[in-house]
Write a protein that holds these residues in place. Structure first.
Motif, mmCIF file in Angstrom:
data_model
loop_
_atom_site.group_PDB
_atom_site.id
_atom_site.type_symbol
_atom_site.label_atom_id
_atom_site.label_comp_id
_atom_site.label_asym_id
_atom_site.label_seq_id
_atom_site.Cartn_x
_atom_site.Cartn_y
_atom_site.Cartn_z
ATOM 1 N N MET A 189 0.815 -1.216 0.000
ATOM 2 C CA MET A 189 0.000 0.000 0.000
ATOM 3 C C MET A 189 0.845 1.261 0.000
ATOM 4 O O MET A 189 0.431 2.289 -0.536
ATOM 5 C CB MET A 189 -0.934 0.009 1.212
ATOM 6 C CG MET A 189 -2.082 -0.975 1.112
ATOM 7 S SD MET A 189 -3.196 -0.826 2.533
ATOM 8 C CE MET A 189 -4.543 -1.868 1.977
ATOM 9 N N SER A 190 2.015 1.218 0.604
ATOM 10 C CA SER A 190 2.852 2.423 0.675
ATOM 11 C C SER A 190 3.586 2.692 -0.628
ATOM 12 O O SER A 190 4.104 3.782 -0.849
ATOM 13 C CB SER A 190 3.870 2.297 1.819
ATOM 14 O OG SER A 190 4.714 1.184 1.605
ATOM 15 N N ALA A 191 3.622 1.707 -1.517
ATOM 16 C CA ALA A 191 4.338 1.865 -2.788
ATOM 17 C C ALA A 191 3.450 2.514 -3.831
ATOM 18 O O ALA A 191 2.230 2.373 -3.821
ATOM 19 C CB ALA A 191 4.825 0.508 -3.291
ATOM 20 N N SER A 192 4.060 3.245 -4.742
ATOM 21 C CA SER A 192 3.365 3.788 -5.906
ATOM 22 C C SER A 192 3.819 3.011 -7.132
ATOM 23 O O SER A 192 4.663 2.130 -7.049
ATOM 24 C CB SER A 192 3.699 5.284 -6.074
ATOM 25 O OG SER A 192 5.082 5.443 -6.350
ATOM 26 N N HIS A 193 3.270 3.345 -8.299
ATOM 27 C CA HIS A 193 3.660 2.646 -9.522
ATOM 28 C C HIS A 193 5.159 2.779 -9.790
ATOM 29 O O HIS A 193 5.809 1.831 -10.228
ATOM 30 C CB HIS A 193 2.885 3.212 -10.719
ATOM 31 C CG HIS A 193 1.450 2.809 -10.724
ATOM 32 N ND1 HIS A 193 1.049 1.492 -10.758
ATOM 33 C CD2 HIS A 193 0.314 3.552 -10.706
ATOM 34 C CE1 HIS A 193 -0.280 1.423 -10.774
ATOM 35 N NE2 HIS A 193 -0.743 2.660 -10.733
ATOM 36 N N THR A 194 5.717 3.952 -9.534
ATOM 37 C CA THR A 194 7.136 4.189 -9.805
ATOM 38 C C THR A 194 8.029 3.517 -8.781
ATOM 39 O O THR A 194 9.223 3.399 -8.981
ATOM 40 C CB THR A 194 7.430 5.707 -9.806
ATOM 41 O OG1 THR A 194 7.047 6.258 -8.537
ATOM 42 C CG2 THR A 194 6.666 6.394 -10.907
ATOM 43 N N GLU A 195 7.462 3.088 -7.648
ATOM 44 C CA GLU A 195 8.244 2.459 -6.587
ATOM 45 C C GLU A 195 8.043 0.951 -6.559
ATOM 46 O O GLU A 195 8.334 0.284 -5.581
ATOM 47 C CB GLU A 195 7.853 3.050 -5.230
ATOM 48 C CG GLU A 195 8.132 4.542 -5.110
ATOM 49 C CD GLU A 195 7.423 5.153 -3.908
ATOM 50 O OE1 GLU A 195 6.465 4.533 -3.414
ATOM 51 O OE2 GLU A 195 7.821 6.235 -3.479
ATOM 52 N N GLY A 196 7.460 0.417 -7.628
ATOM 53 C CA GLY A 196 7.220 -1.022 -7.658
ATOM 54 C C GLY A 196 5.865 -1.406 -7.150
ATOM 55 O O GLY A 196 5.679 -2.522 -6.645
ATOM 56 N N GLY A 197 4.884 -0.488 -7.244
ATOM 57 C CA GLY A 197 3.554 -0.766 -6.753
ATOM 58 C C GLY A 197 2.869 -1.894 -7.487
ATOM 59 O O GLY A 197 1.919 -2.484 -6.989
ATOM 60 N N GLY A 198 3.344 -2.227 -8.696
ATOM 61 C CA GLY A 198 2.723 -3.298 -9.459
ATOM 62 C C GLY A 198 3.340 -4.663 -9.196
ATOM 63 O O GLY A 198 2.983 -5.639 -9.848
ATOM 64 N N GLN A 199 4.258 -4.752 -8.252
ATOM 65 C CA GLN A 199 4.922 -6.008 -7.950
ATOM 66 C C GLN A 199 3.927 -7.005 -7.370
ATOM 67 O O GLN A 199 3.110 -6.670 -6.525
ATOM 68 C CB GLN A 199 6.058 -5.767 -6.954
ATOM 69 C CG GLN A 199 6.939 -6.979 -6.696
ATOM 70 C CD GLN A 199 8.062 -6.657 -5.723
ATOM 71 O OE1 GLN A 199 7.980 -5.706 -4.944
ATOM 72 N NE2 GLN A 199 9.135 -7.433 -5.778
ATOM 73 N N SER A 200 3.988 -8.253 -7.828
ATOM 74 C CA SER A 200 3.068 -9.279 -7.337
ATOM 75 C C SER A 200 3.413 -9.667 -5.903
ATOM 76 O O SER A 200 4.536 -9.453 -5.435
ATOM 77 C CB SER A 200 3.115 -10.508 -8.228
ATOM 78 O OG SER A 200 4.367 -11.167 -8.091
ATOM 79 N N ILE A 201 2.427 -10.267 -5.215
ATOM 80 C CA ILE A 201 2.639 -10.681 -3.831
ATOM 81 C C ILE A 201 3.709 -11.762 -3.751
ATOM 82 O O ILE A 201 4.557 -11.759 -2.854
ATOM 83 C CB ILE A 201 1.314 -11.181 -3.225
ATOM 84 C CG1 ILE A 201 0.284 -10.043 -3.171
ATOM 85 C CG2 ILE A 201 1.538 -11.743 -1.831
ATOM 86 C CD1 ILE A 201 -1.078 -10.468 -2.690
ATOM 87 N N VAL A 202 3.669 -12.700 -4.705
ATOM 88 C CA VAL A 202 4.654 -13.785 -4.715
ATOM 89 C C VAL A 202 6.065 -13.236 -4.891
ATOM 90 O O VAL A 202 7.005 -13.635 -4.191
ATOM 91 C CB VAL A 202 4.333 -14.795 -5.836
ATOM 92 C CG1 VAL A 202 5.436 -15.856 -5.926
ATOM 93 C CG2 VAL A 202 2.978 -15.447 -5.603
ATOM 94 N N SER A 203 6.211 -12.277 -5.812
ATOM 95 C CA SER A 203 7.516 -11.656 -6.042
ATOM 96 C C SER A 203 7.989 -10.888 -4.811
ATOM 97 O O SER A 203 9.166 -10.939 -4.446
ATOM 98 C CB SER A 203 7.436 -10.719 -7.255
ATOM 99 O OG SER A 203 8.661 -10.038 -7.451
ATOM 100 N N LEU A 204 7.036 -10.184 -4.173
ATOM 101 C CA LEU A 204 7.379 -9.427 -2.971
ATOM 102 C C LEU A 204 7.835 -10.357 -1.852
ATOM 103 O O LEU A 204 8.834 -10.090 -1.172
ATOM 104 C CB LEU A 204 6.175 -8.603 -2.512
ATOM 105 C CG LEU A 204 6.343 -7.775 -1.233
ATOM 106 C CD1 LEU A 204 7.427 -6.727 -1.422
ATOM 107 C CD2 LEU A 204 5.036 -7.113 -0.841
ATOM 108 N N LEU A 205 7.112 -11.455 -1.663
ATOM 109 C CA LEU A 205 7.476 -12.426 -0.630
ATOM 110 C C LEU A 205 8.870 -13.002 -0.891
ATOM 111 O O LEU A 205 9.670 -13.167 0.038
ATOM 112 C CB LEU A 205 6.443 -13.557 -0.588
ATOM 113 C CG LEU A 205 5.143 -13.286 0.164
ATOM 114 C CD1 LEU A 205 4.164 -14.430 -0.055
ATOM 115 C CD2 LEU A 205 5.419 -13.104 1.645
ATOM 116 N N ARG A 206 9.143 -13.309 -2.161
ATOM 117 C CA ARG A 206 10.436 -13.874 -2.524
ATOM 118 C C ARG A 206 11.557 -12.882 -2.214
ATOM 119 O O ARG A 206 12.598 -13.255 -1.648
ATOM 120 C CB ARG A 206 10.445 -14.249 -4.003
ATOM 121 C CG ARG A 206 11.703 -14.986 -4.434
ATOM 122 C CD ARG A 206 11.576 -15.568 -5.844
ATOM 123 N NE ARG A 206 11.247 -14.533 -6.819
ATOM 124 C CZ ARG A 206 10.090 -14.456 -7.476
ATOM 125 N NH1 ARG A 206 9.142 -15.356 -7.243
ATOM 126 N NH2 ARG A 206 9.856 -13.500 -8.359
#
Length: 252
Positions: A189-206
């Motif tokens: 929620m704190s991320a924007s599009h330019t900060e990786g806001g579109g990153q998937s949950i699986v990718s974020l967890l990894r």
């Protein structure tokens, strides 16, 4: 935690500790009202006397099921305000050039919709709804279970002391259960599009597991309990008194 407080006060002054207050209030109006209202309605519908439960108290599994459904709907209803709450609170810890400077929750909702689109209001809705399910199930279902144990097993009366004890234990359970999801939800929620806001949950967890190990799951547990513990106690004490007053007025 103390260092974070000092950093916020240094950057924005003492008022920075209350950044996001309007968003937090809007979140409670939408999220908590929805989940508590639906849960109480479902509980009253299923609270029918049986051979196993002469008082009509639903079983633990039934309570968890009702709380999960209530939490899921509440999570969706409160997601826009939750995004604002996360962003406005994180603003205070950022350098001035990186702050979003939302004046209040409604200003933030309008600005976010203009710059990032309507869909941005539901950024993180799935981890948020998952968190709402876990929170409602661990908070409401555990409170009713602990309250029943205090009365039936410990011989305590249905009074303020019992409500305090049950709500304190429910707050402990809810903080522990929701800690991993809180970390993920906040980062999305704190991320924007330019900060990786579109990153998937699986990718974020990894990425989190690779960089921080499994210790991230309970990062921030203490400040979470400091917030959620008293909040849970105050919520259930108020709810019990509200129900008592309502029954008295209705002659129930």
């Amino acid at each position: 935690m103390v260092g974070t407080f000092a950093h916020i006060v240094k950057n924005t002054g003492f008022t920075g500790l209350y950044s996001g207050l309007s968003a937090a209030m809007l979140r409670q109006i939408t999220y908590s009202t929805t989940r508590f209202g639906i849960y109480e309605e479902l509980k009253s519908h299923f609270a029918k006397p049986t051979a196993d439960s002469p008082t009509g108290s639903p079983s633990l599994l039934t309570l968890i099921g009702m709380a999960s459904a209530s939490g899921f709907i509440g999570g969706i209803a409160g997601n826009p305000a939750d995004v604002m709450n996360v962003r406005m609170q994180s603003d205070a810890a950022l350098p001035p050039a990186q702050r979003r400077n939302y004046r209040h929750a409604f200003h933030g909702l309008v600005q976010m919709t203009k710059t990032e689109g309507f869909s941005s209001l539901f950024r993180g809705v799935w981890p948020n709804s998952t968190r709402a399910i876990l929170m409602t199930a661990s908070q409401l279902a555990s409170y009713d279970t602990f309250k029943r144990m205090c009365i039936e097993k410990a011989g305590m009366a249905d009074n303020l002391g019992t409500h305090f004890t049950a709500s304190f234990m429910a707050g402990f359970v809810a903080t522990t259960v929701c800690s991993p999801v809180d970390v993920i939800k906040t980062r999305i929620m704190s991320a924007s599009h330019t900060e990786g806001g579109g990153q998937s949950i699986v990718s974020l967890l990894r990425d989190i597991c690779r960089k921080e190990g499994l210790g991230w799951t309970f990062r921030g547990w203490v400040p979470s309990f400091i917030r959620l513990g008293p909040h849970t106690i105050a919520t259930f004490l108020f709810l019990e008194e509200h129900k008592k007053l309502y029954r008295k007025l209705k002659g129930i």
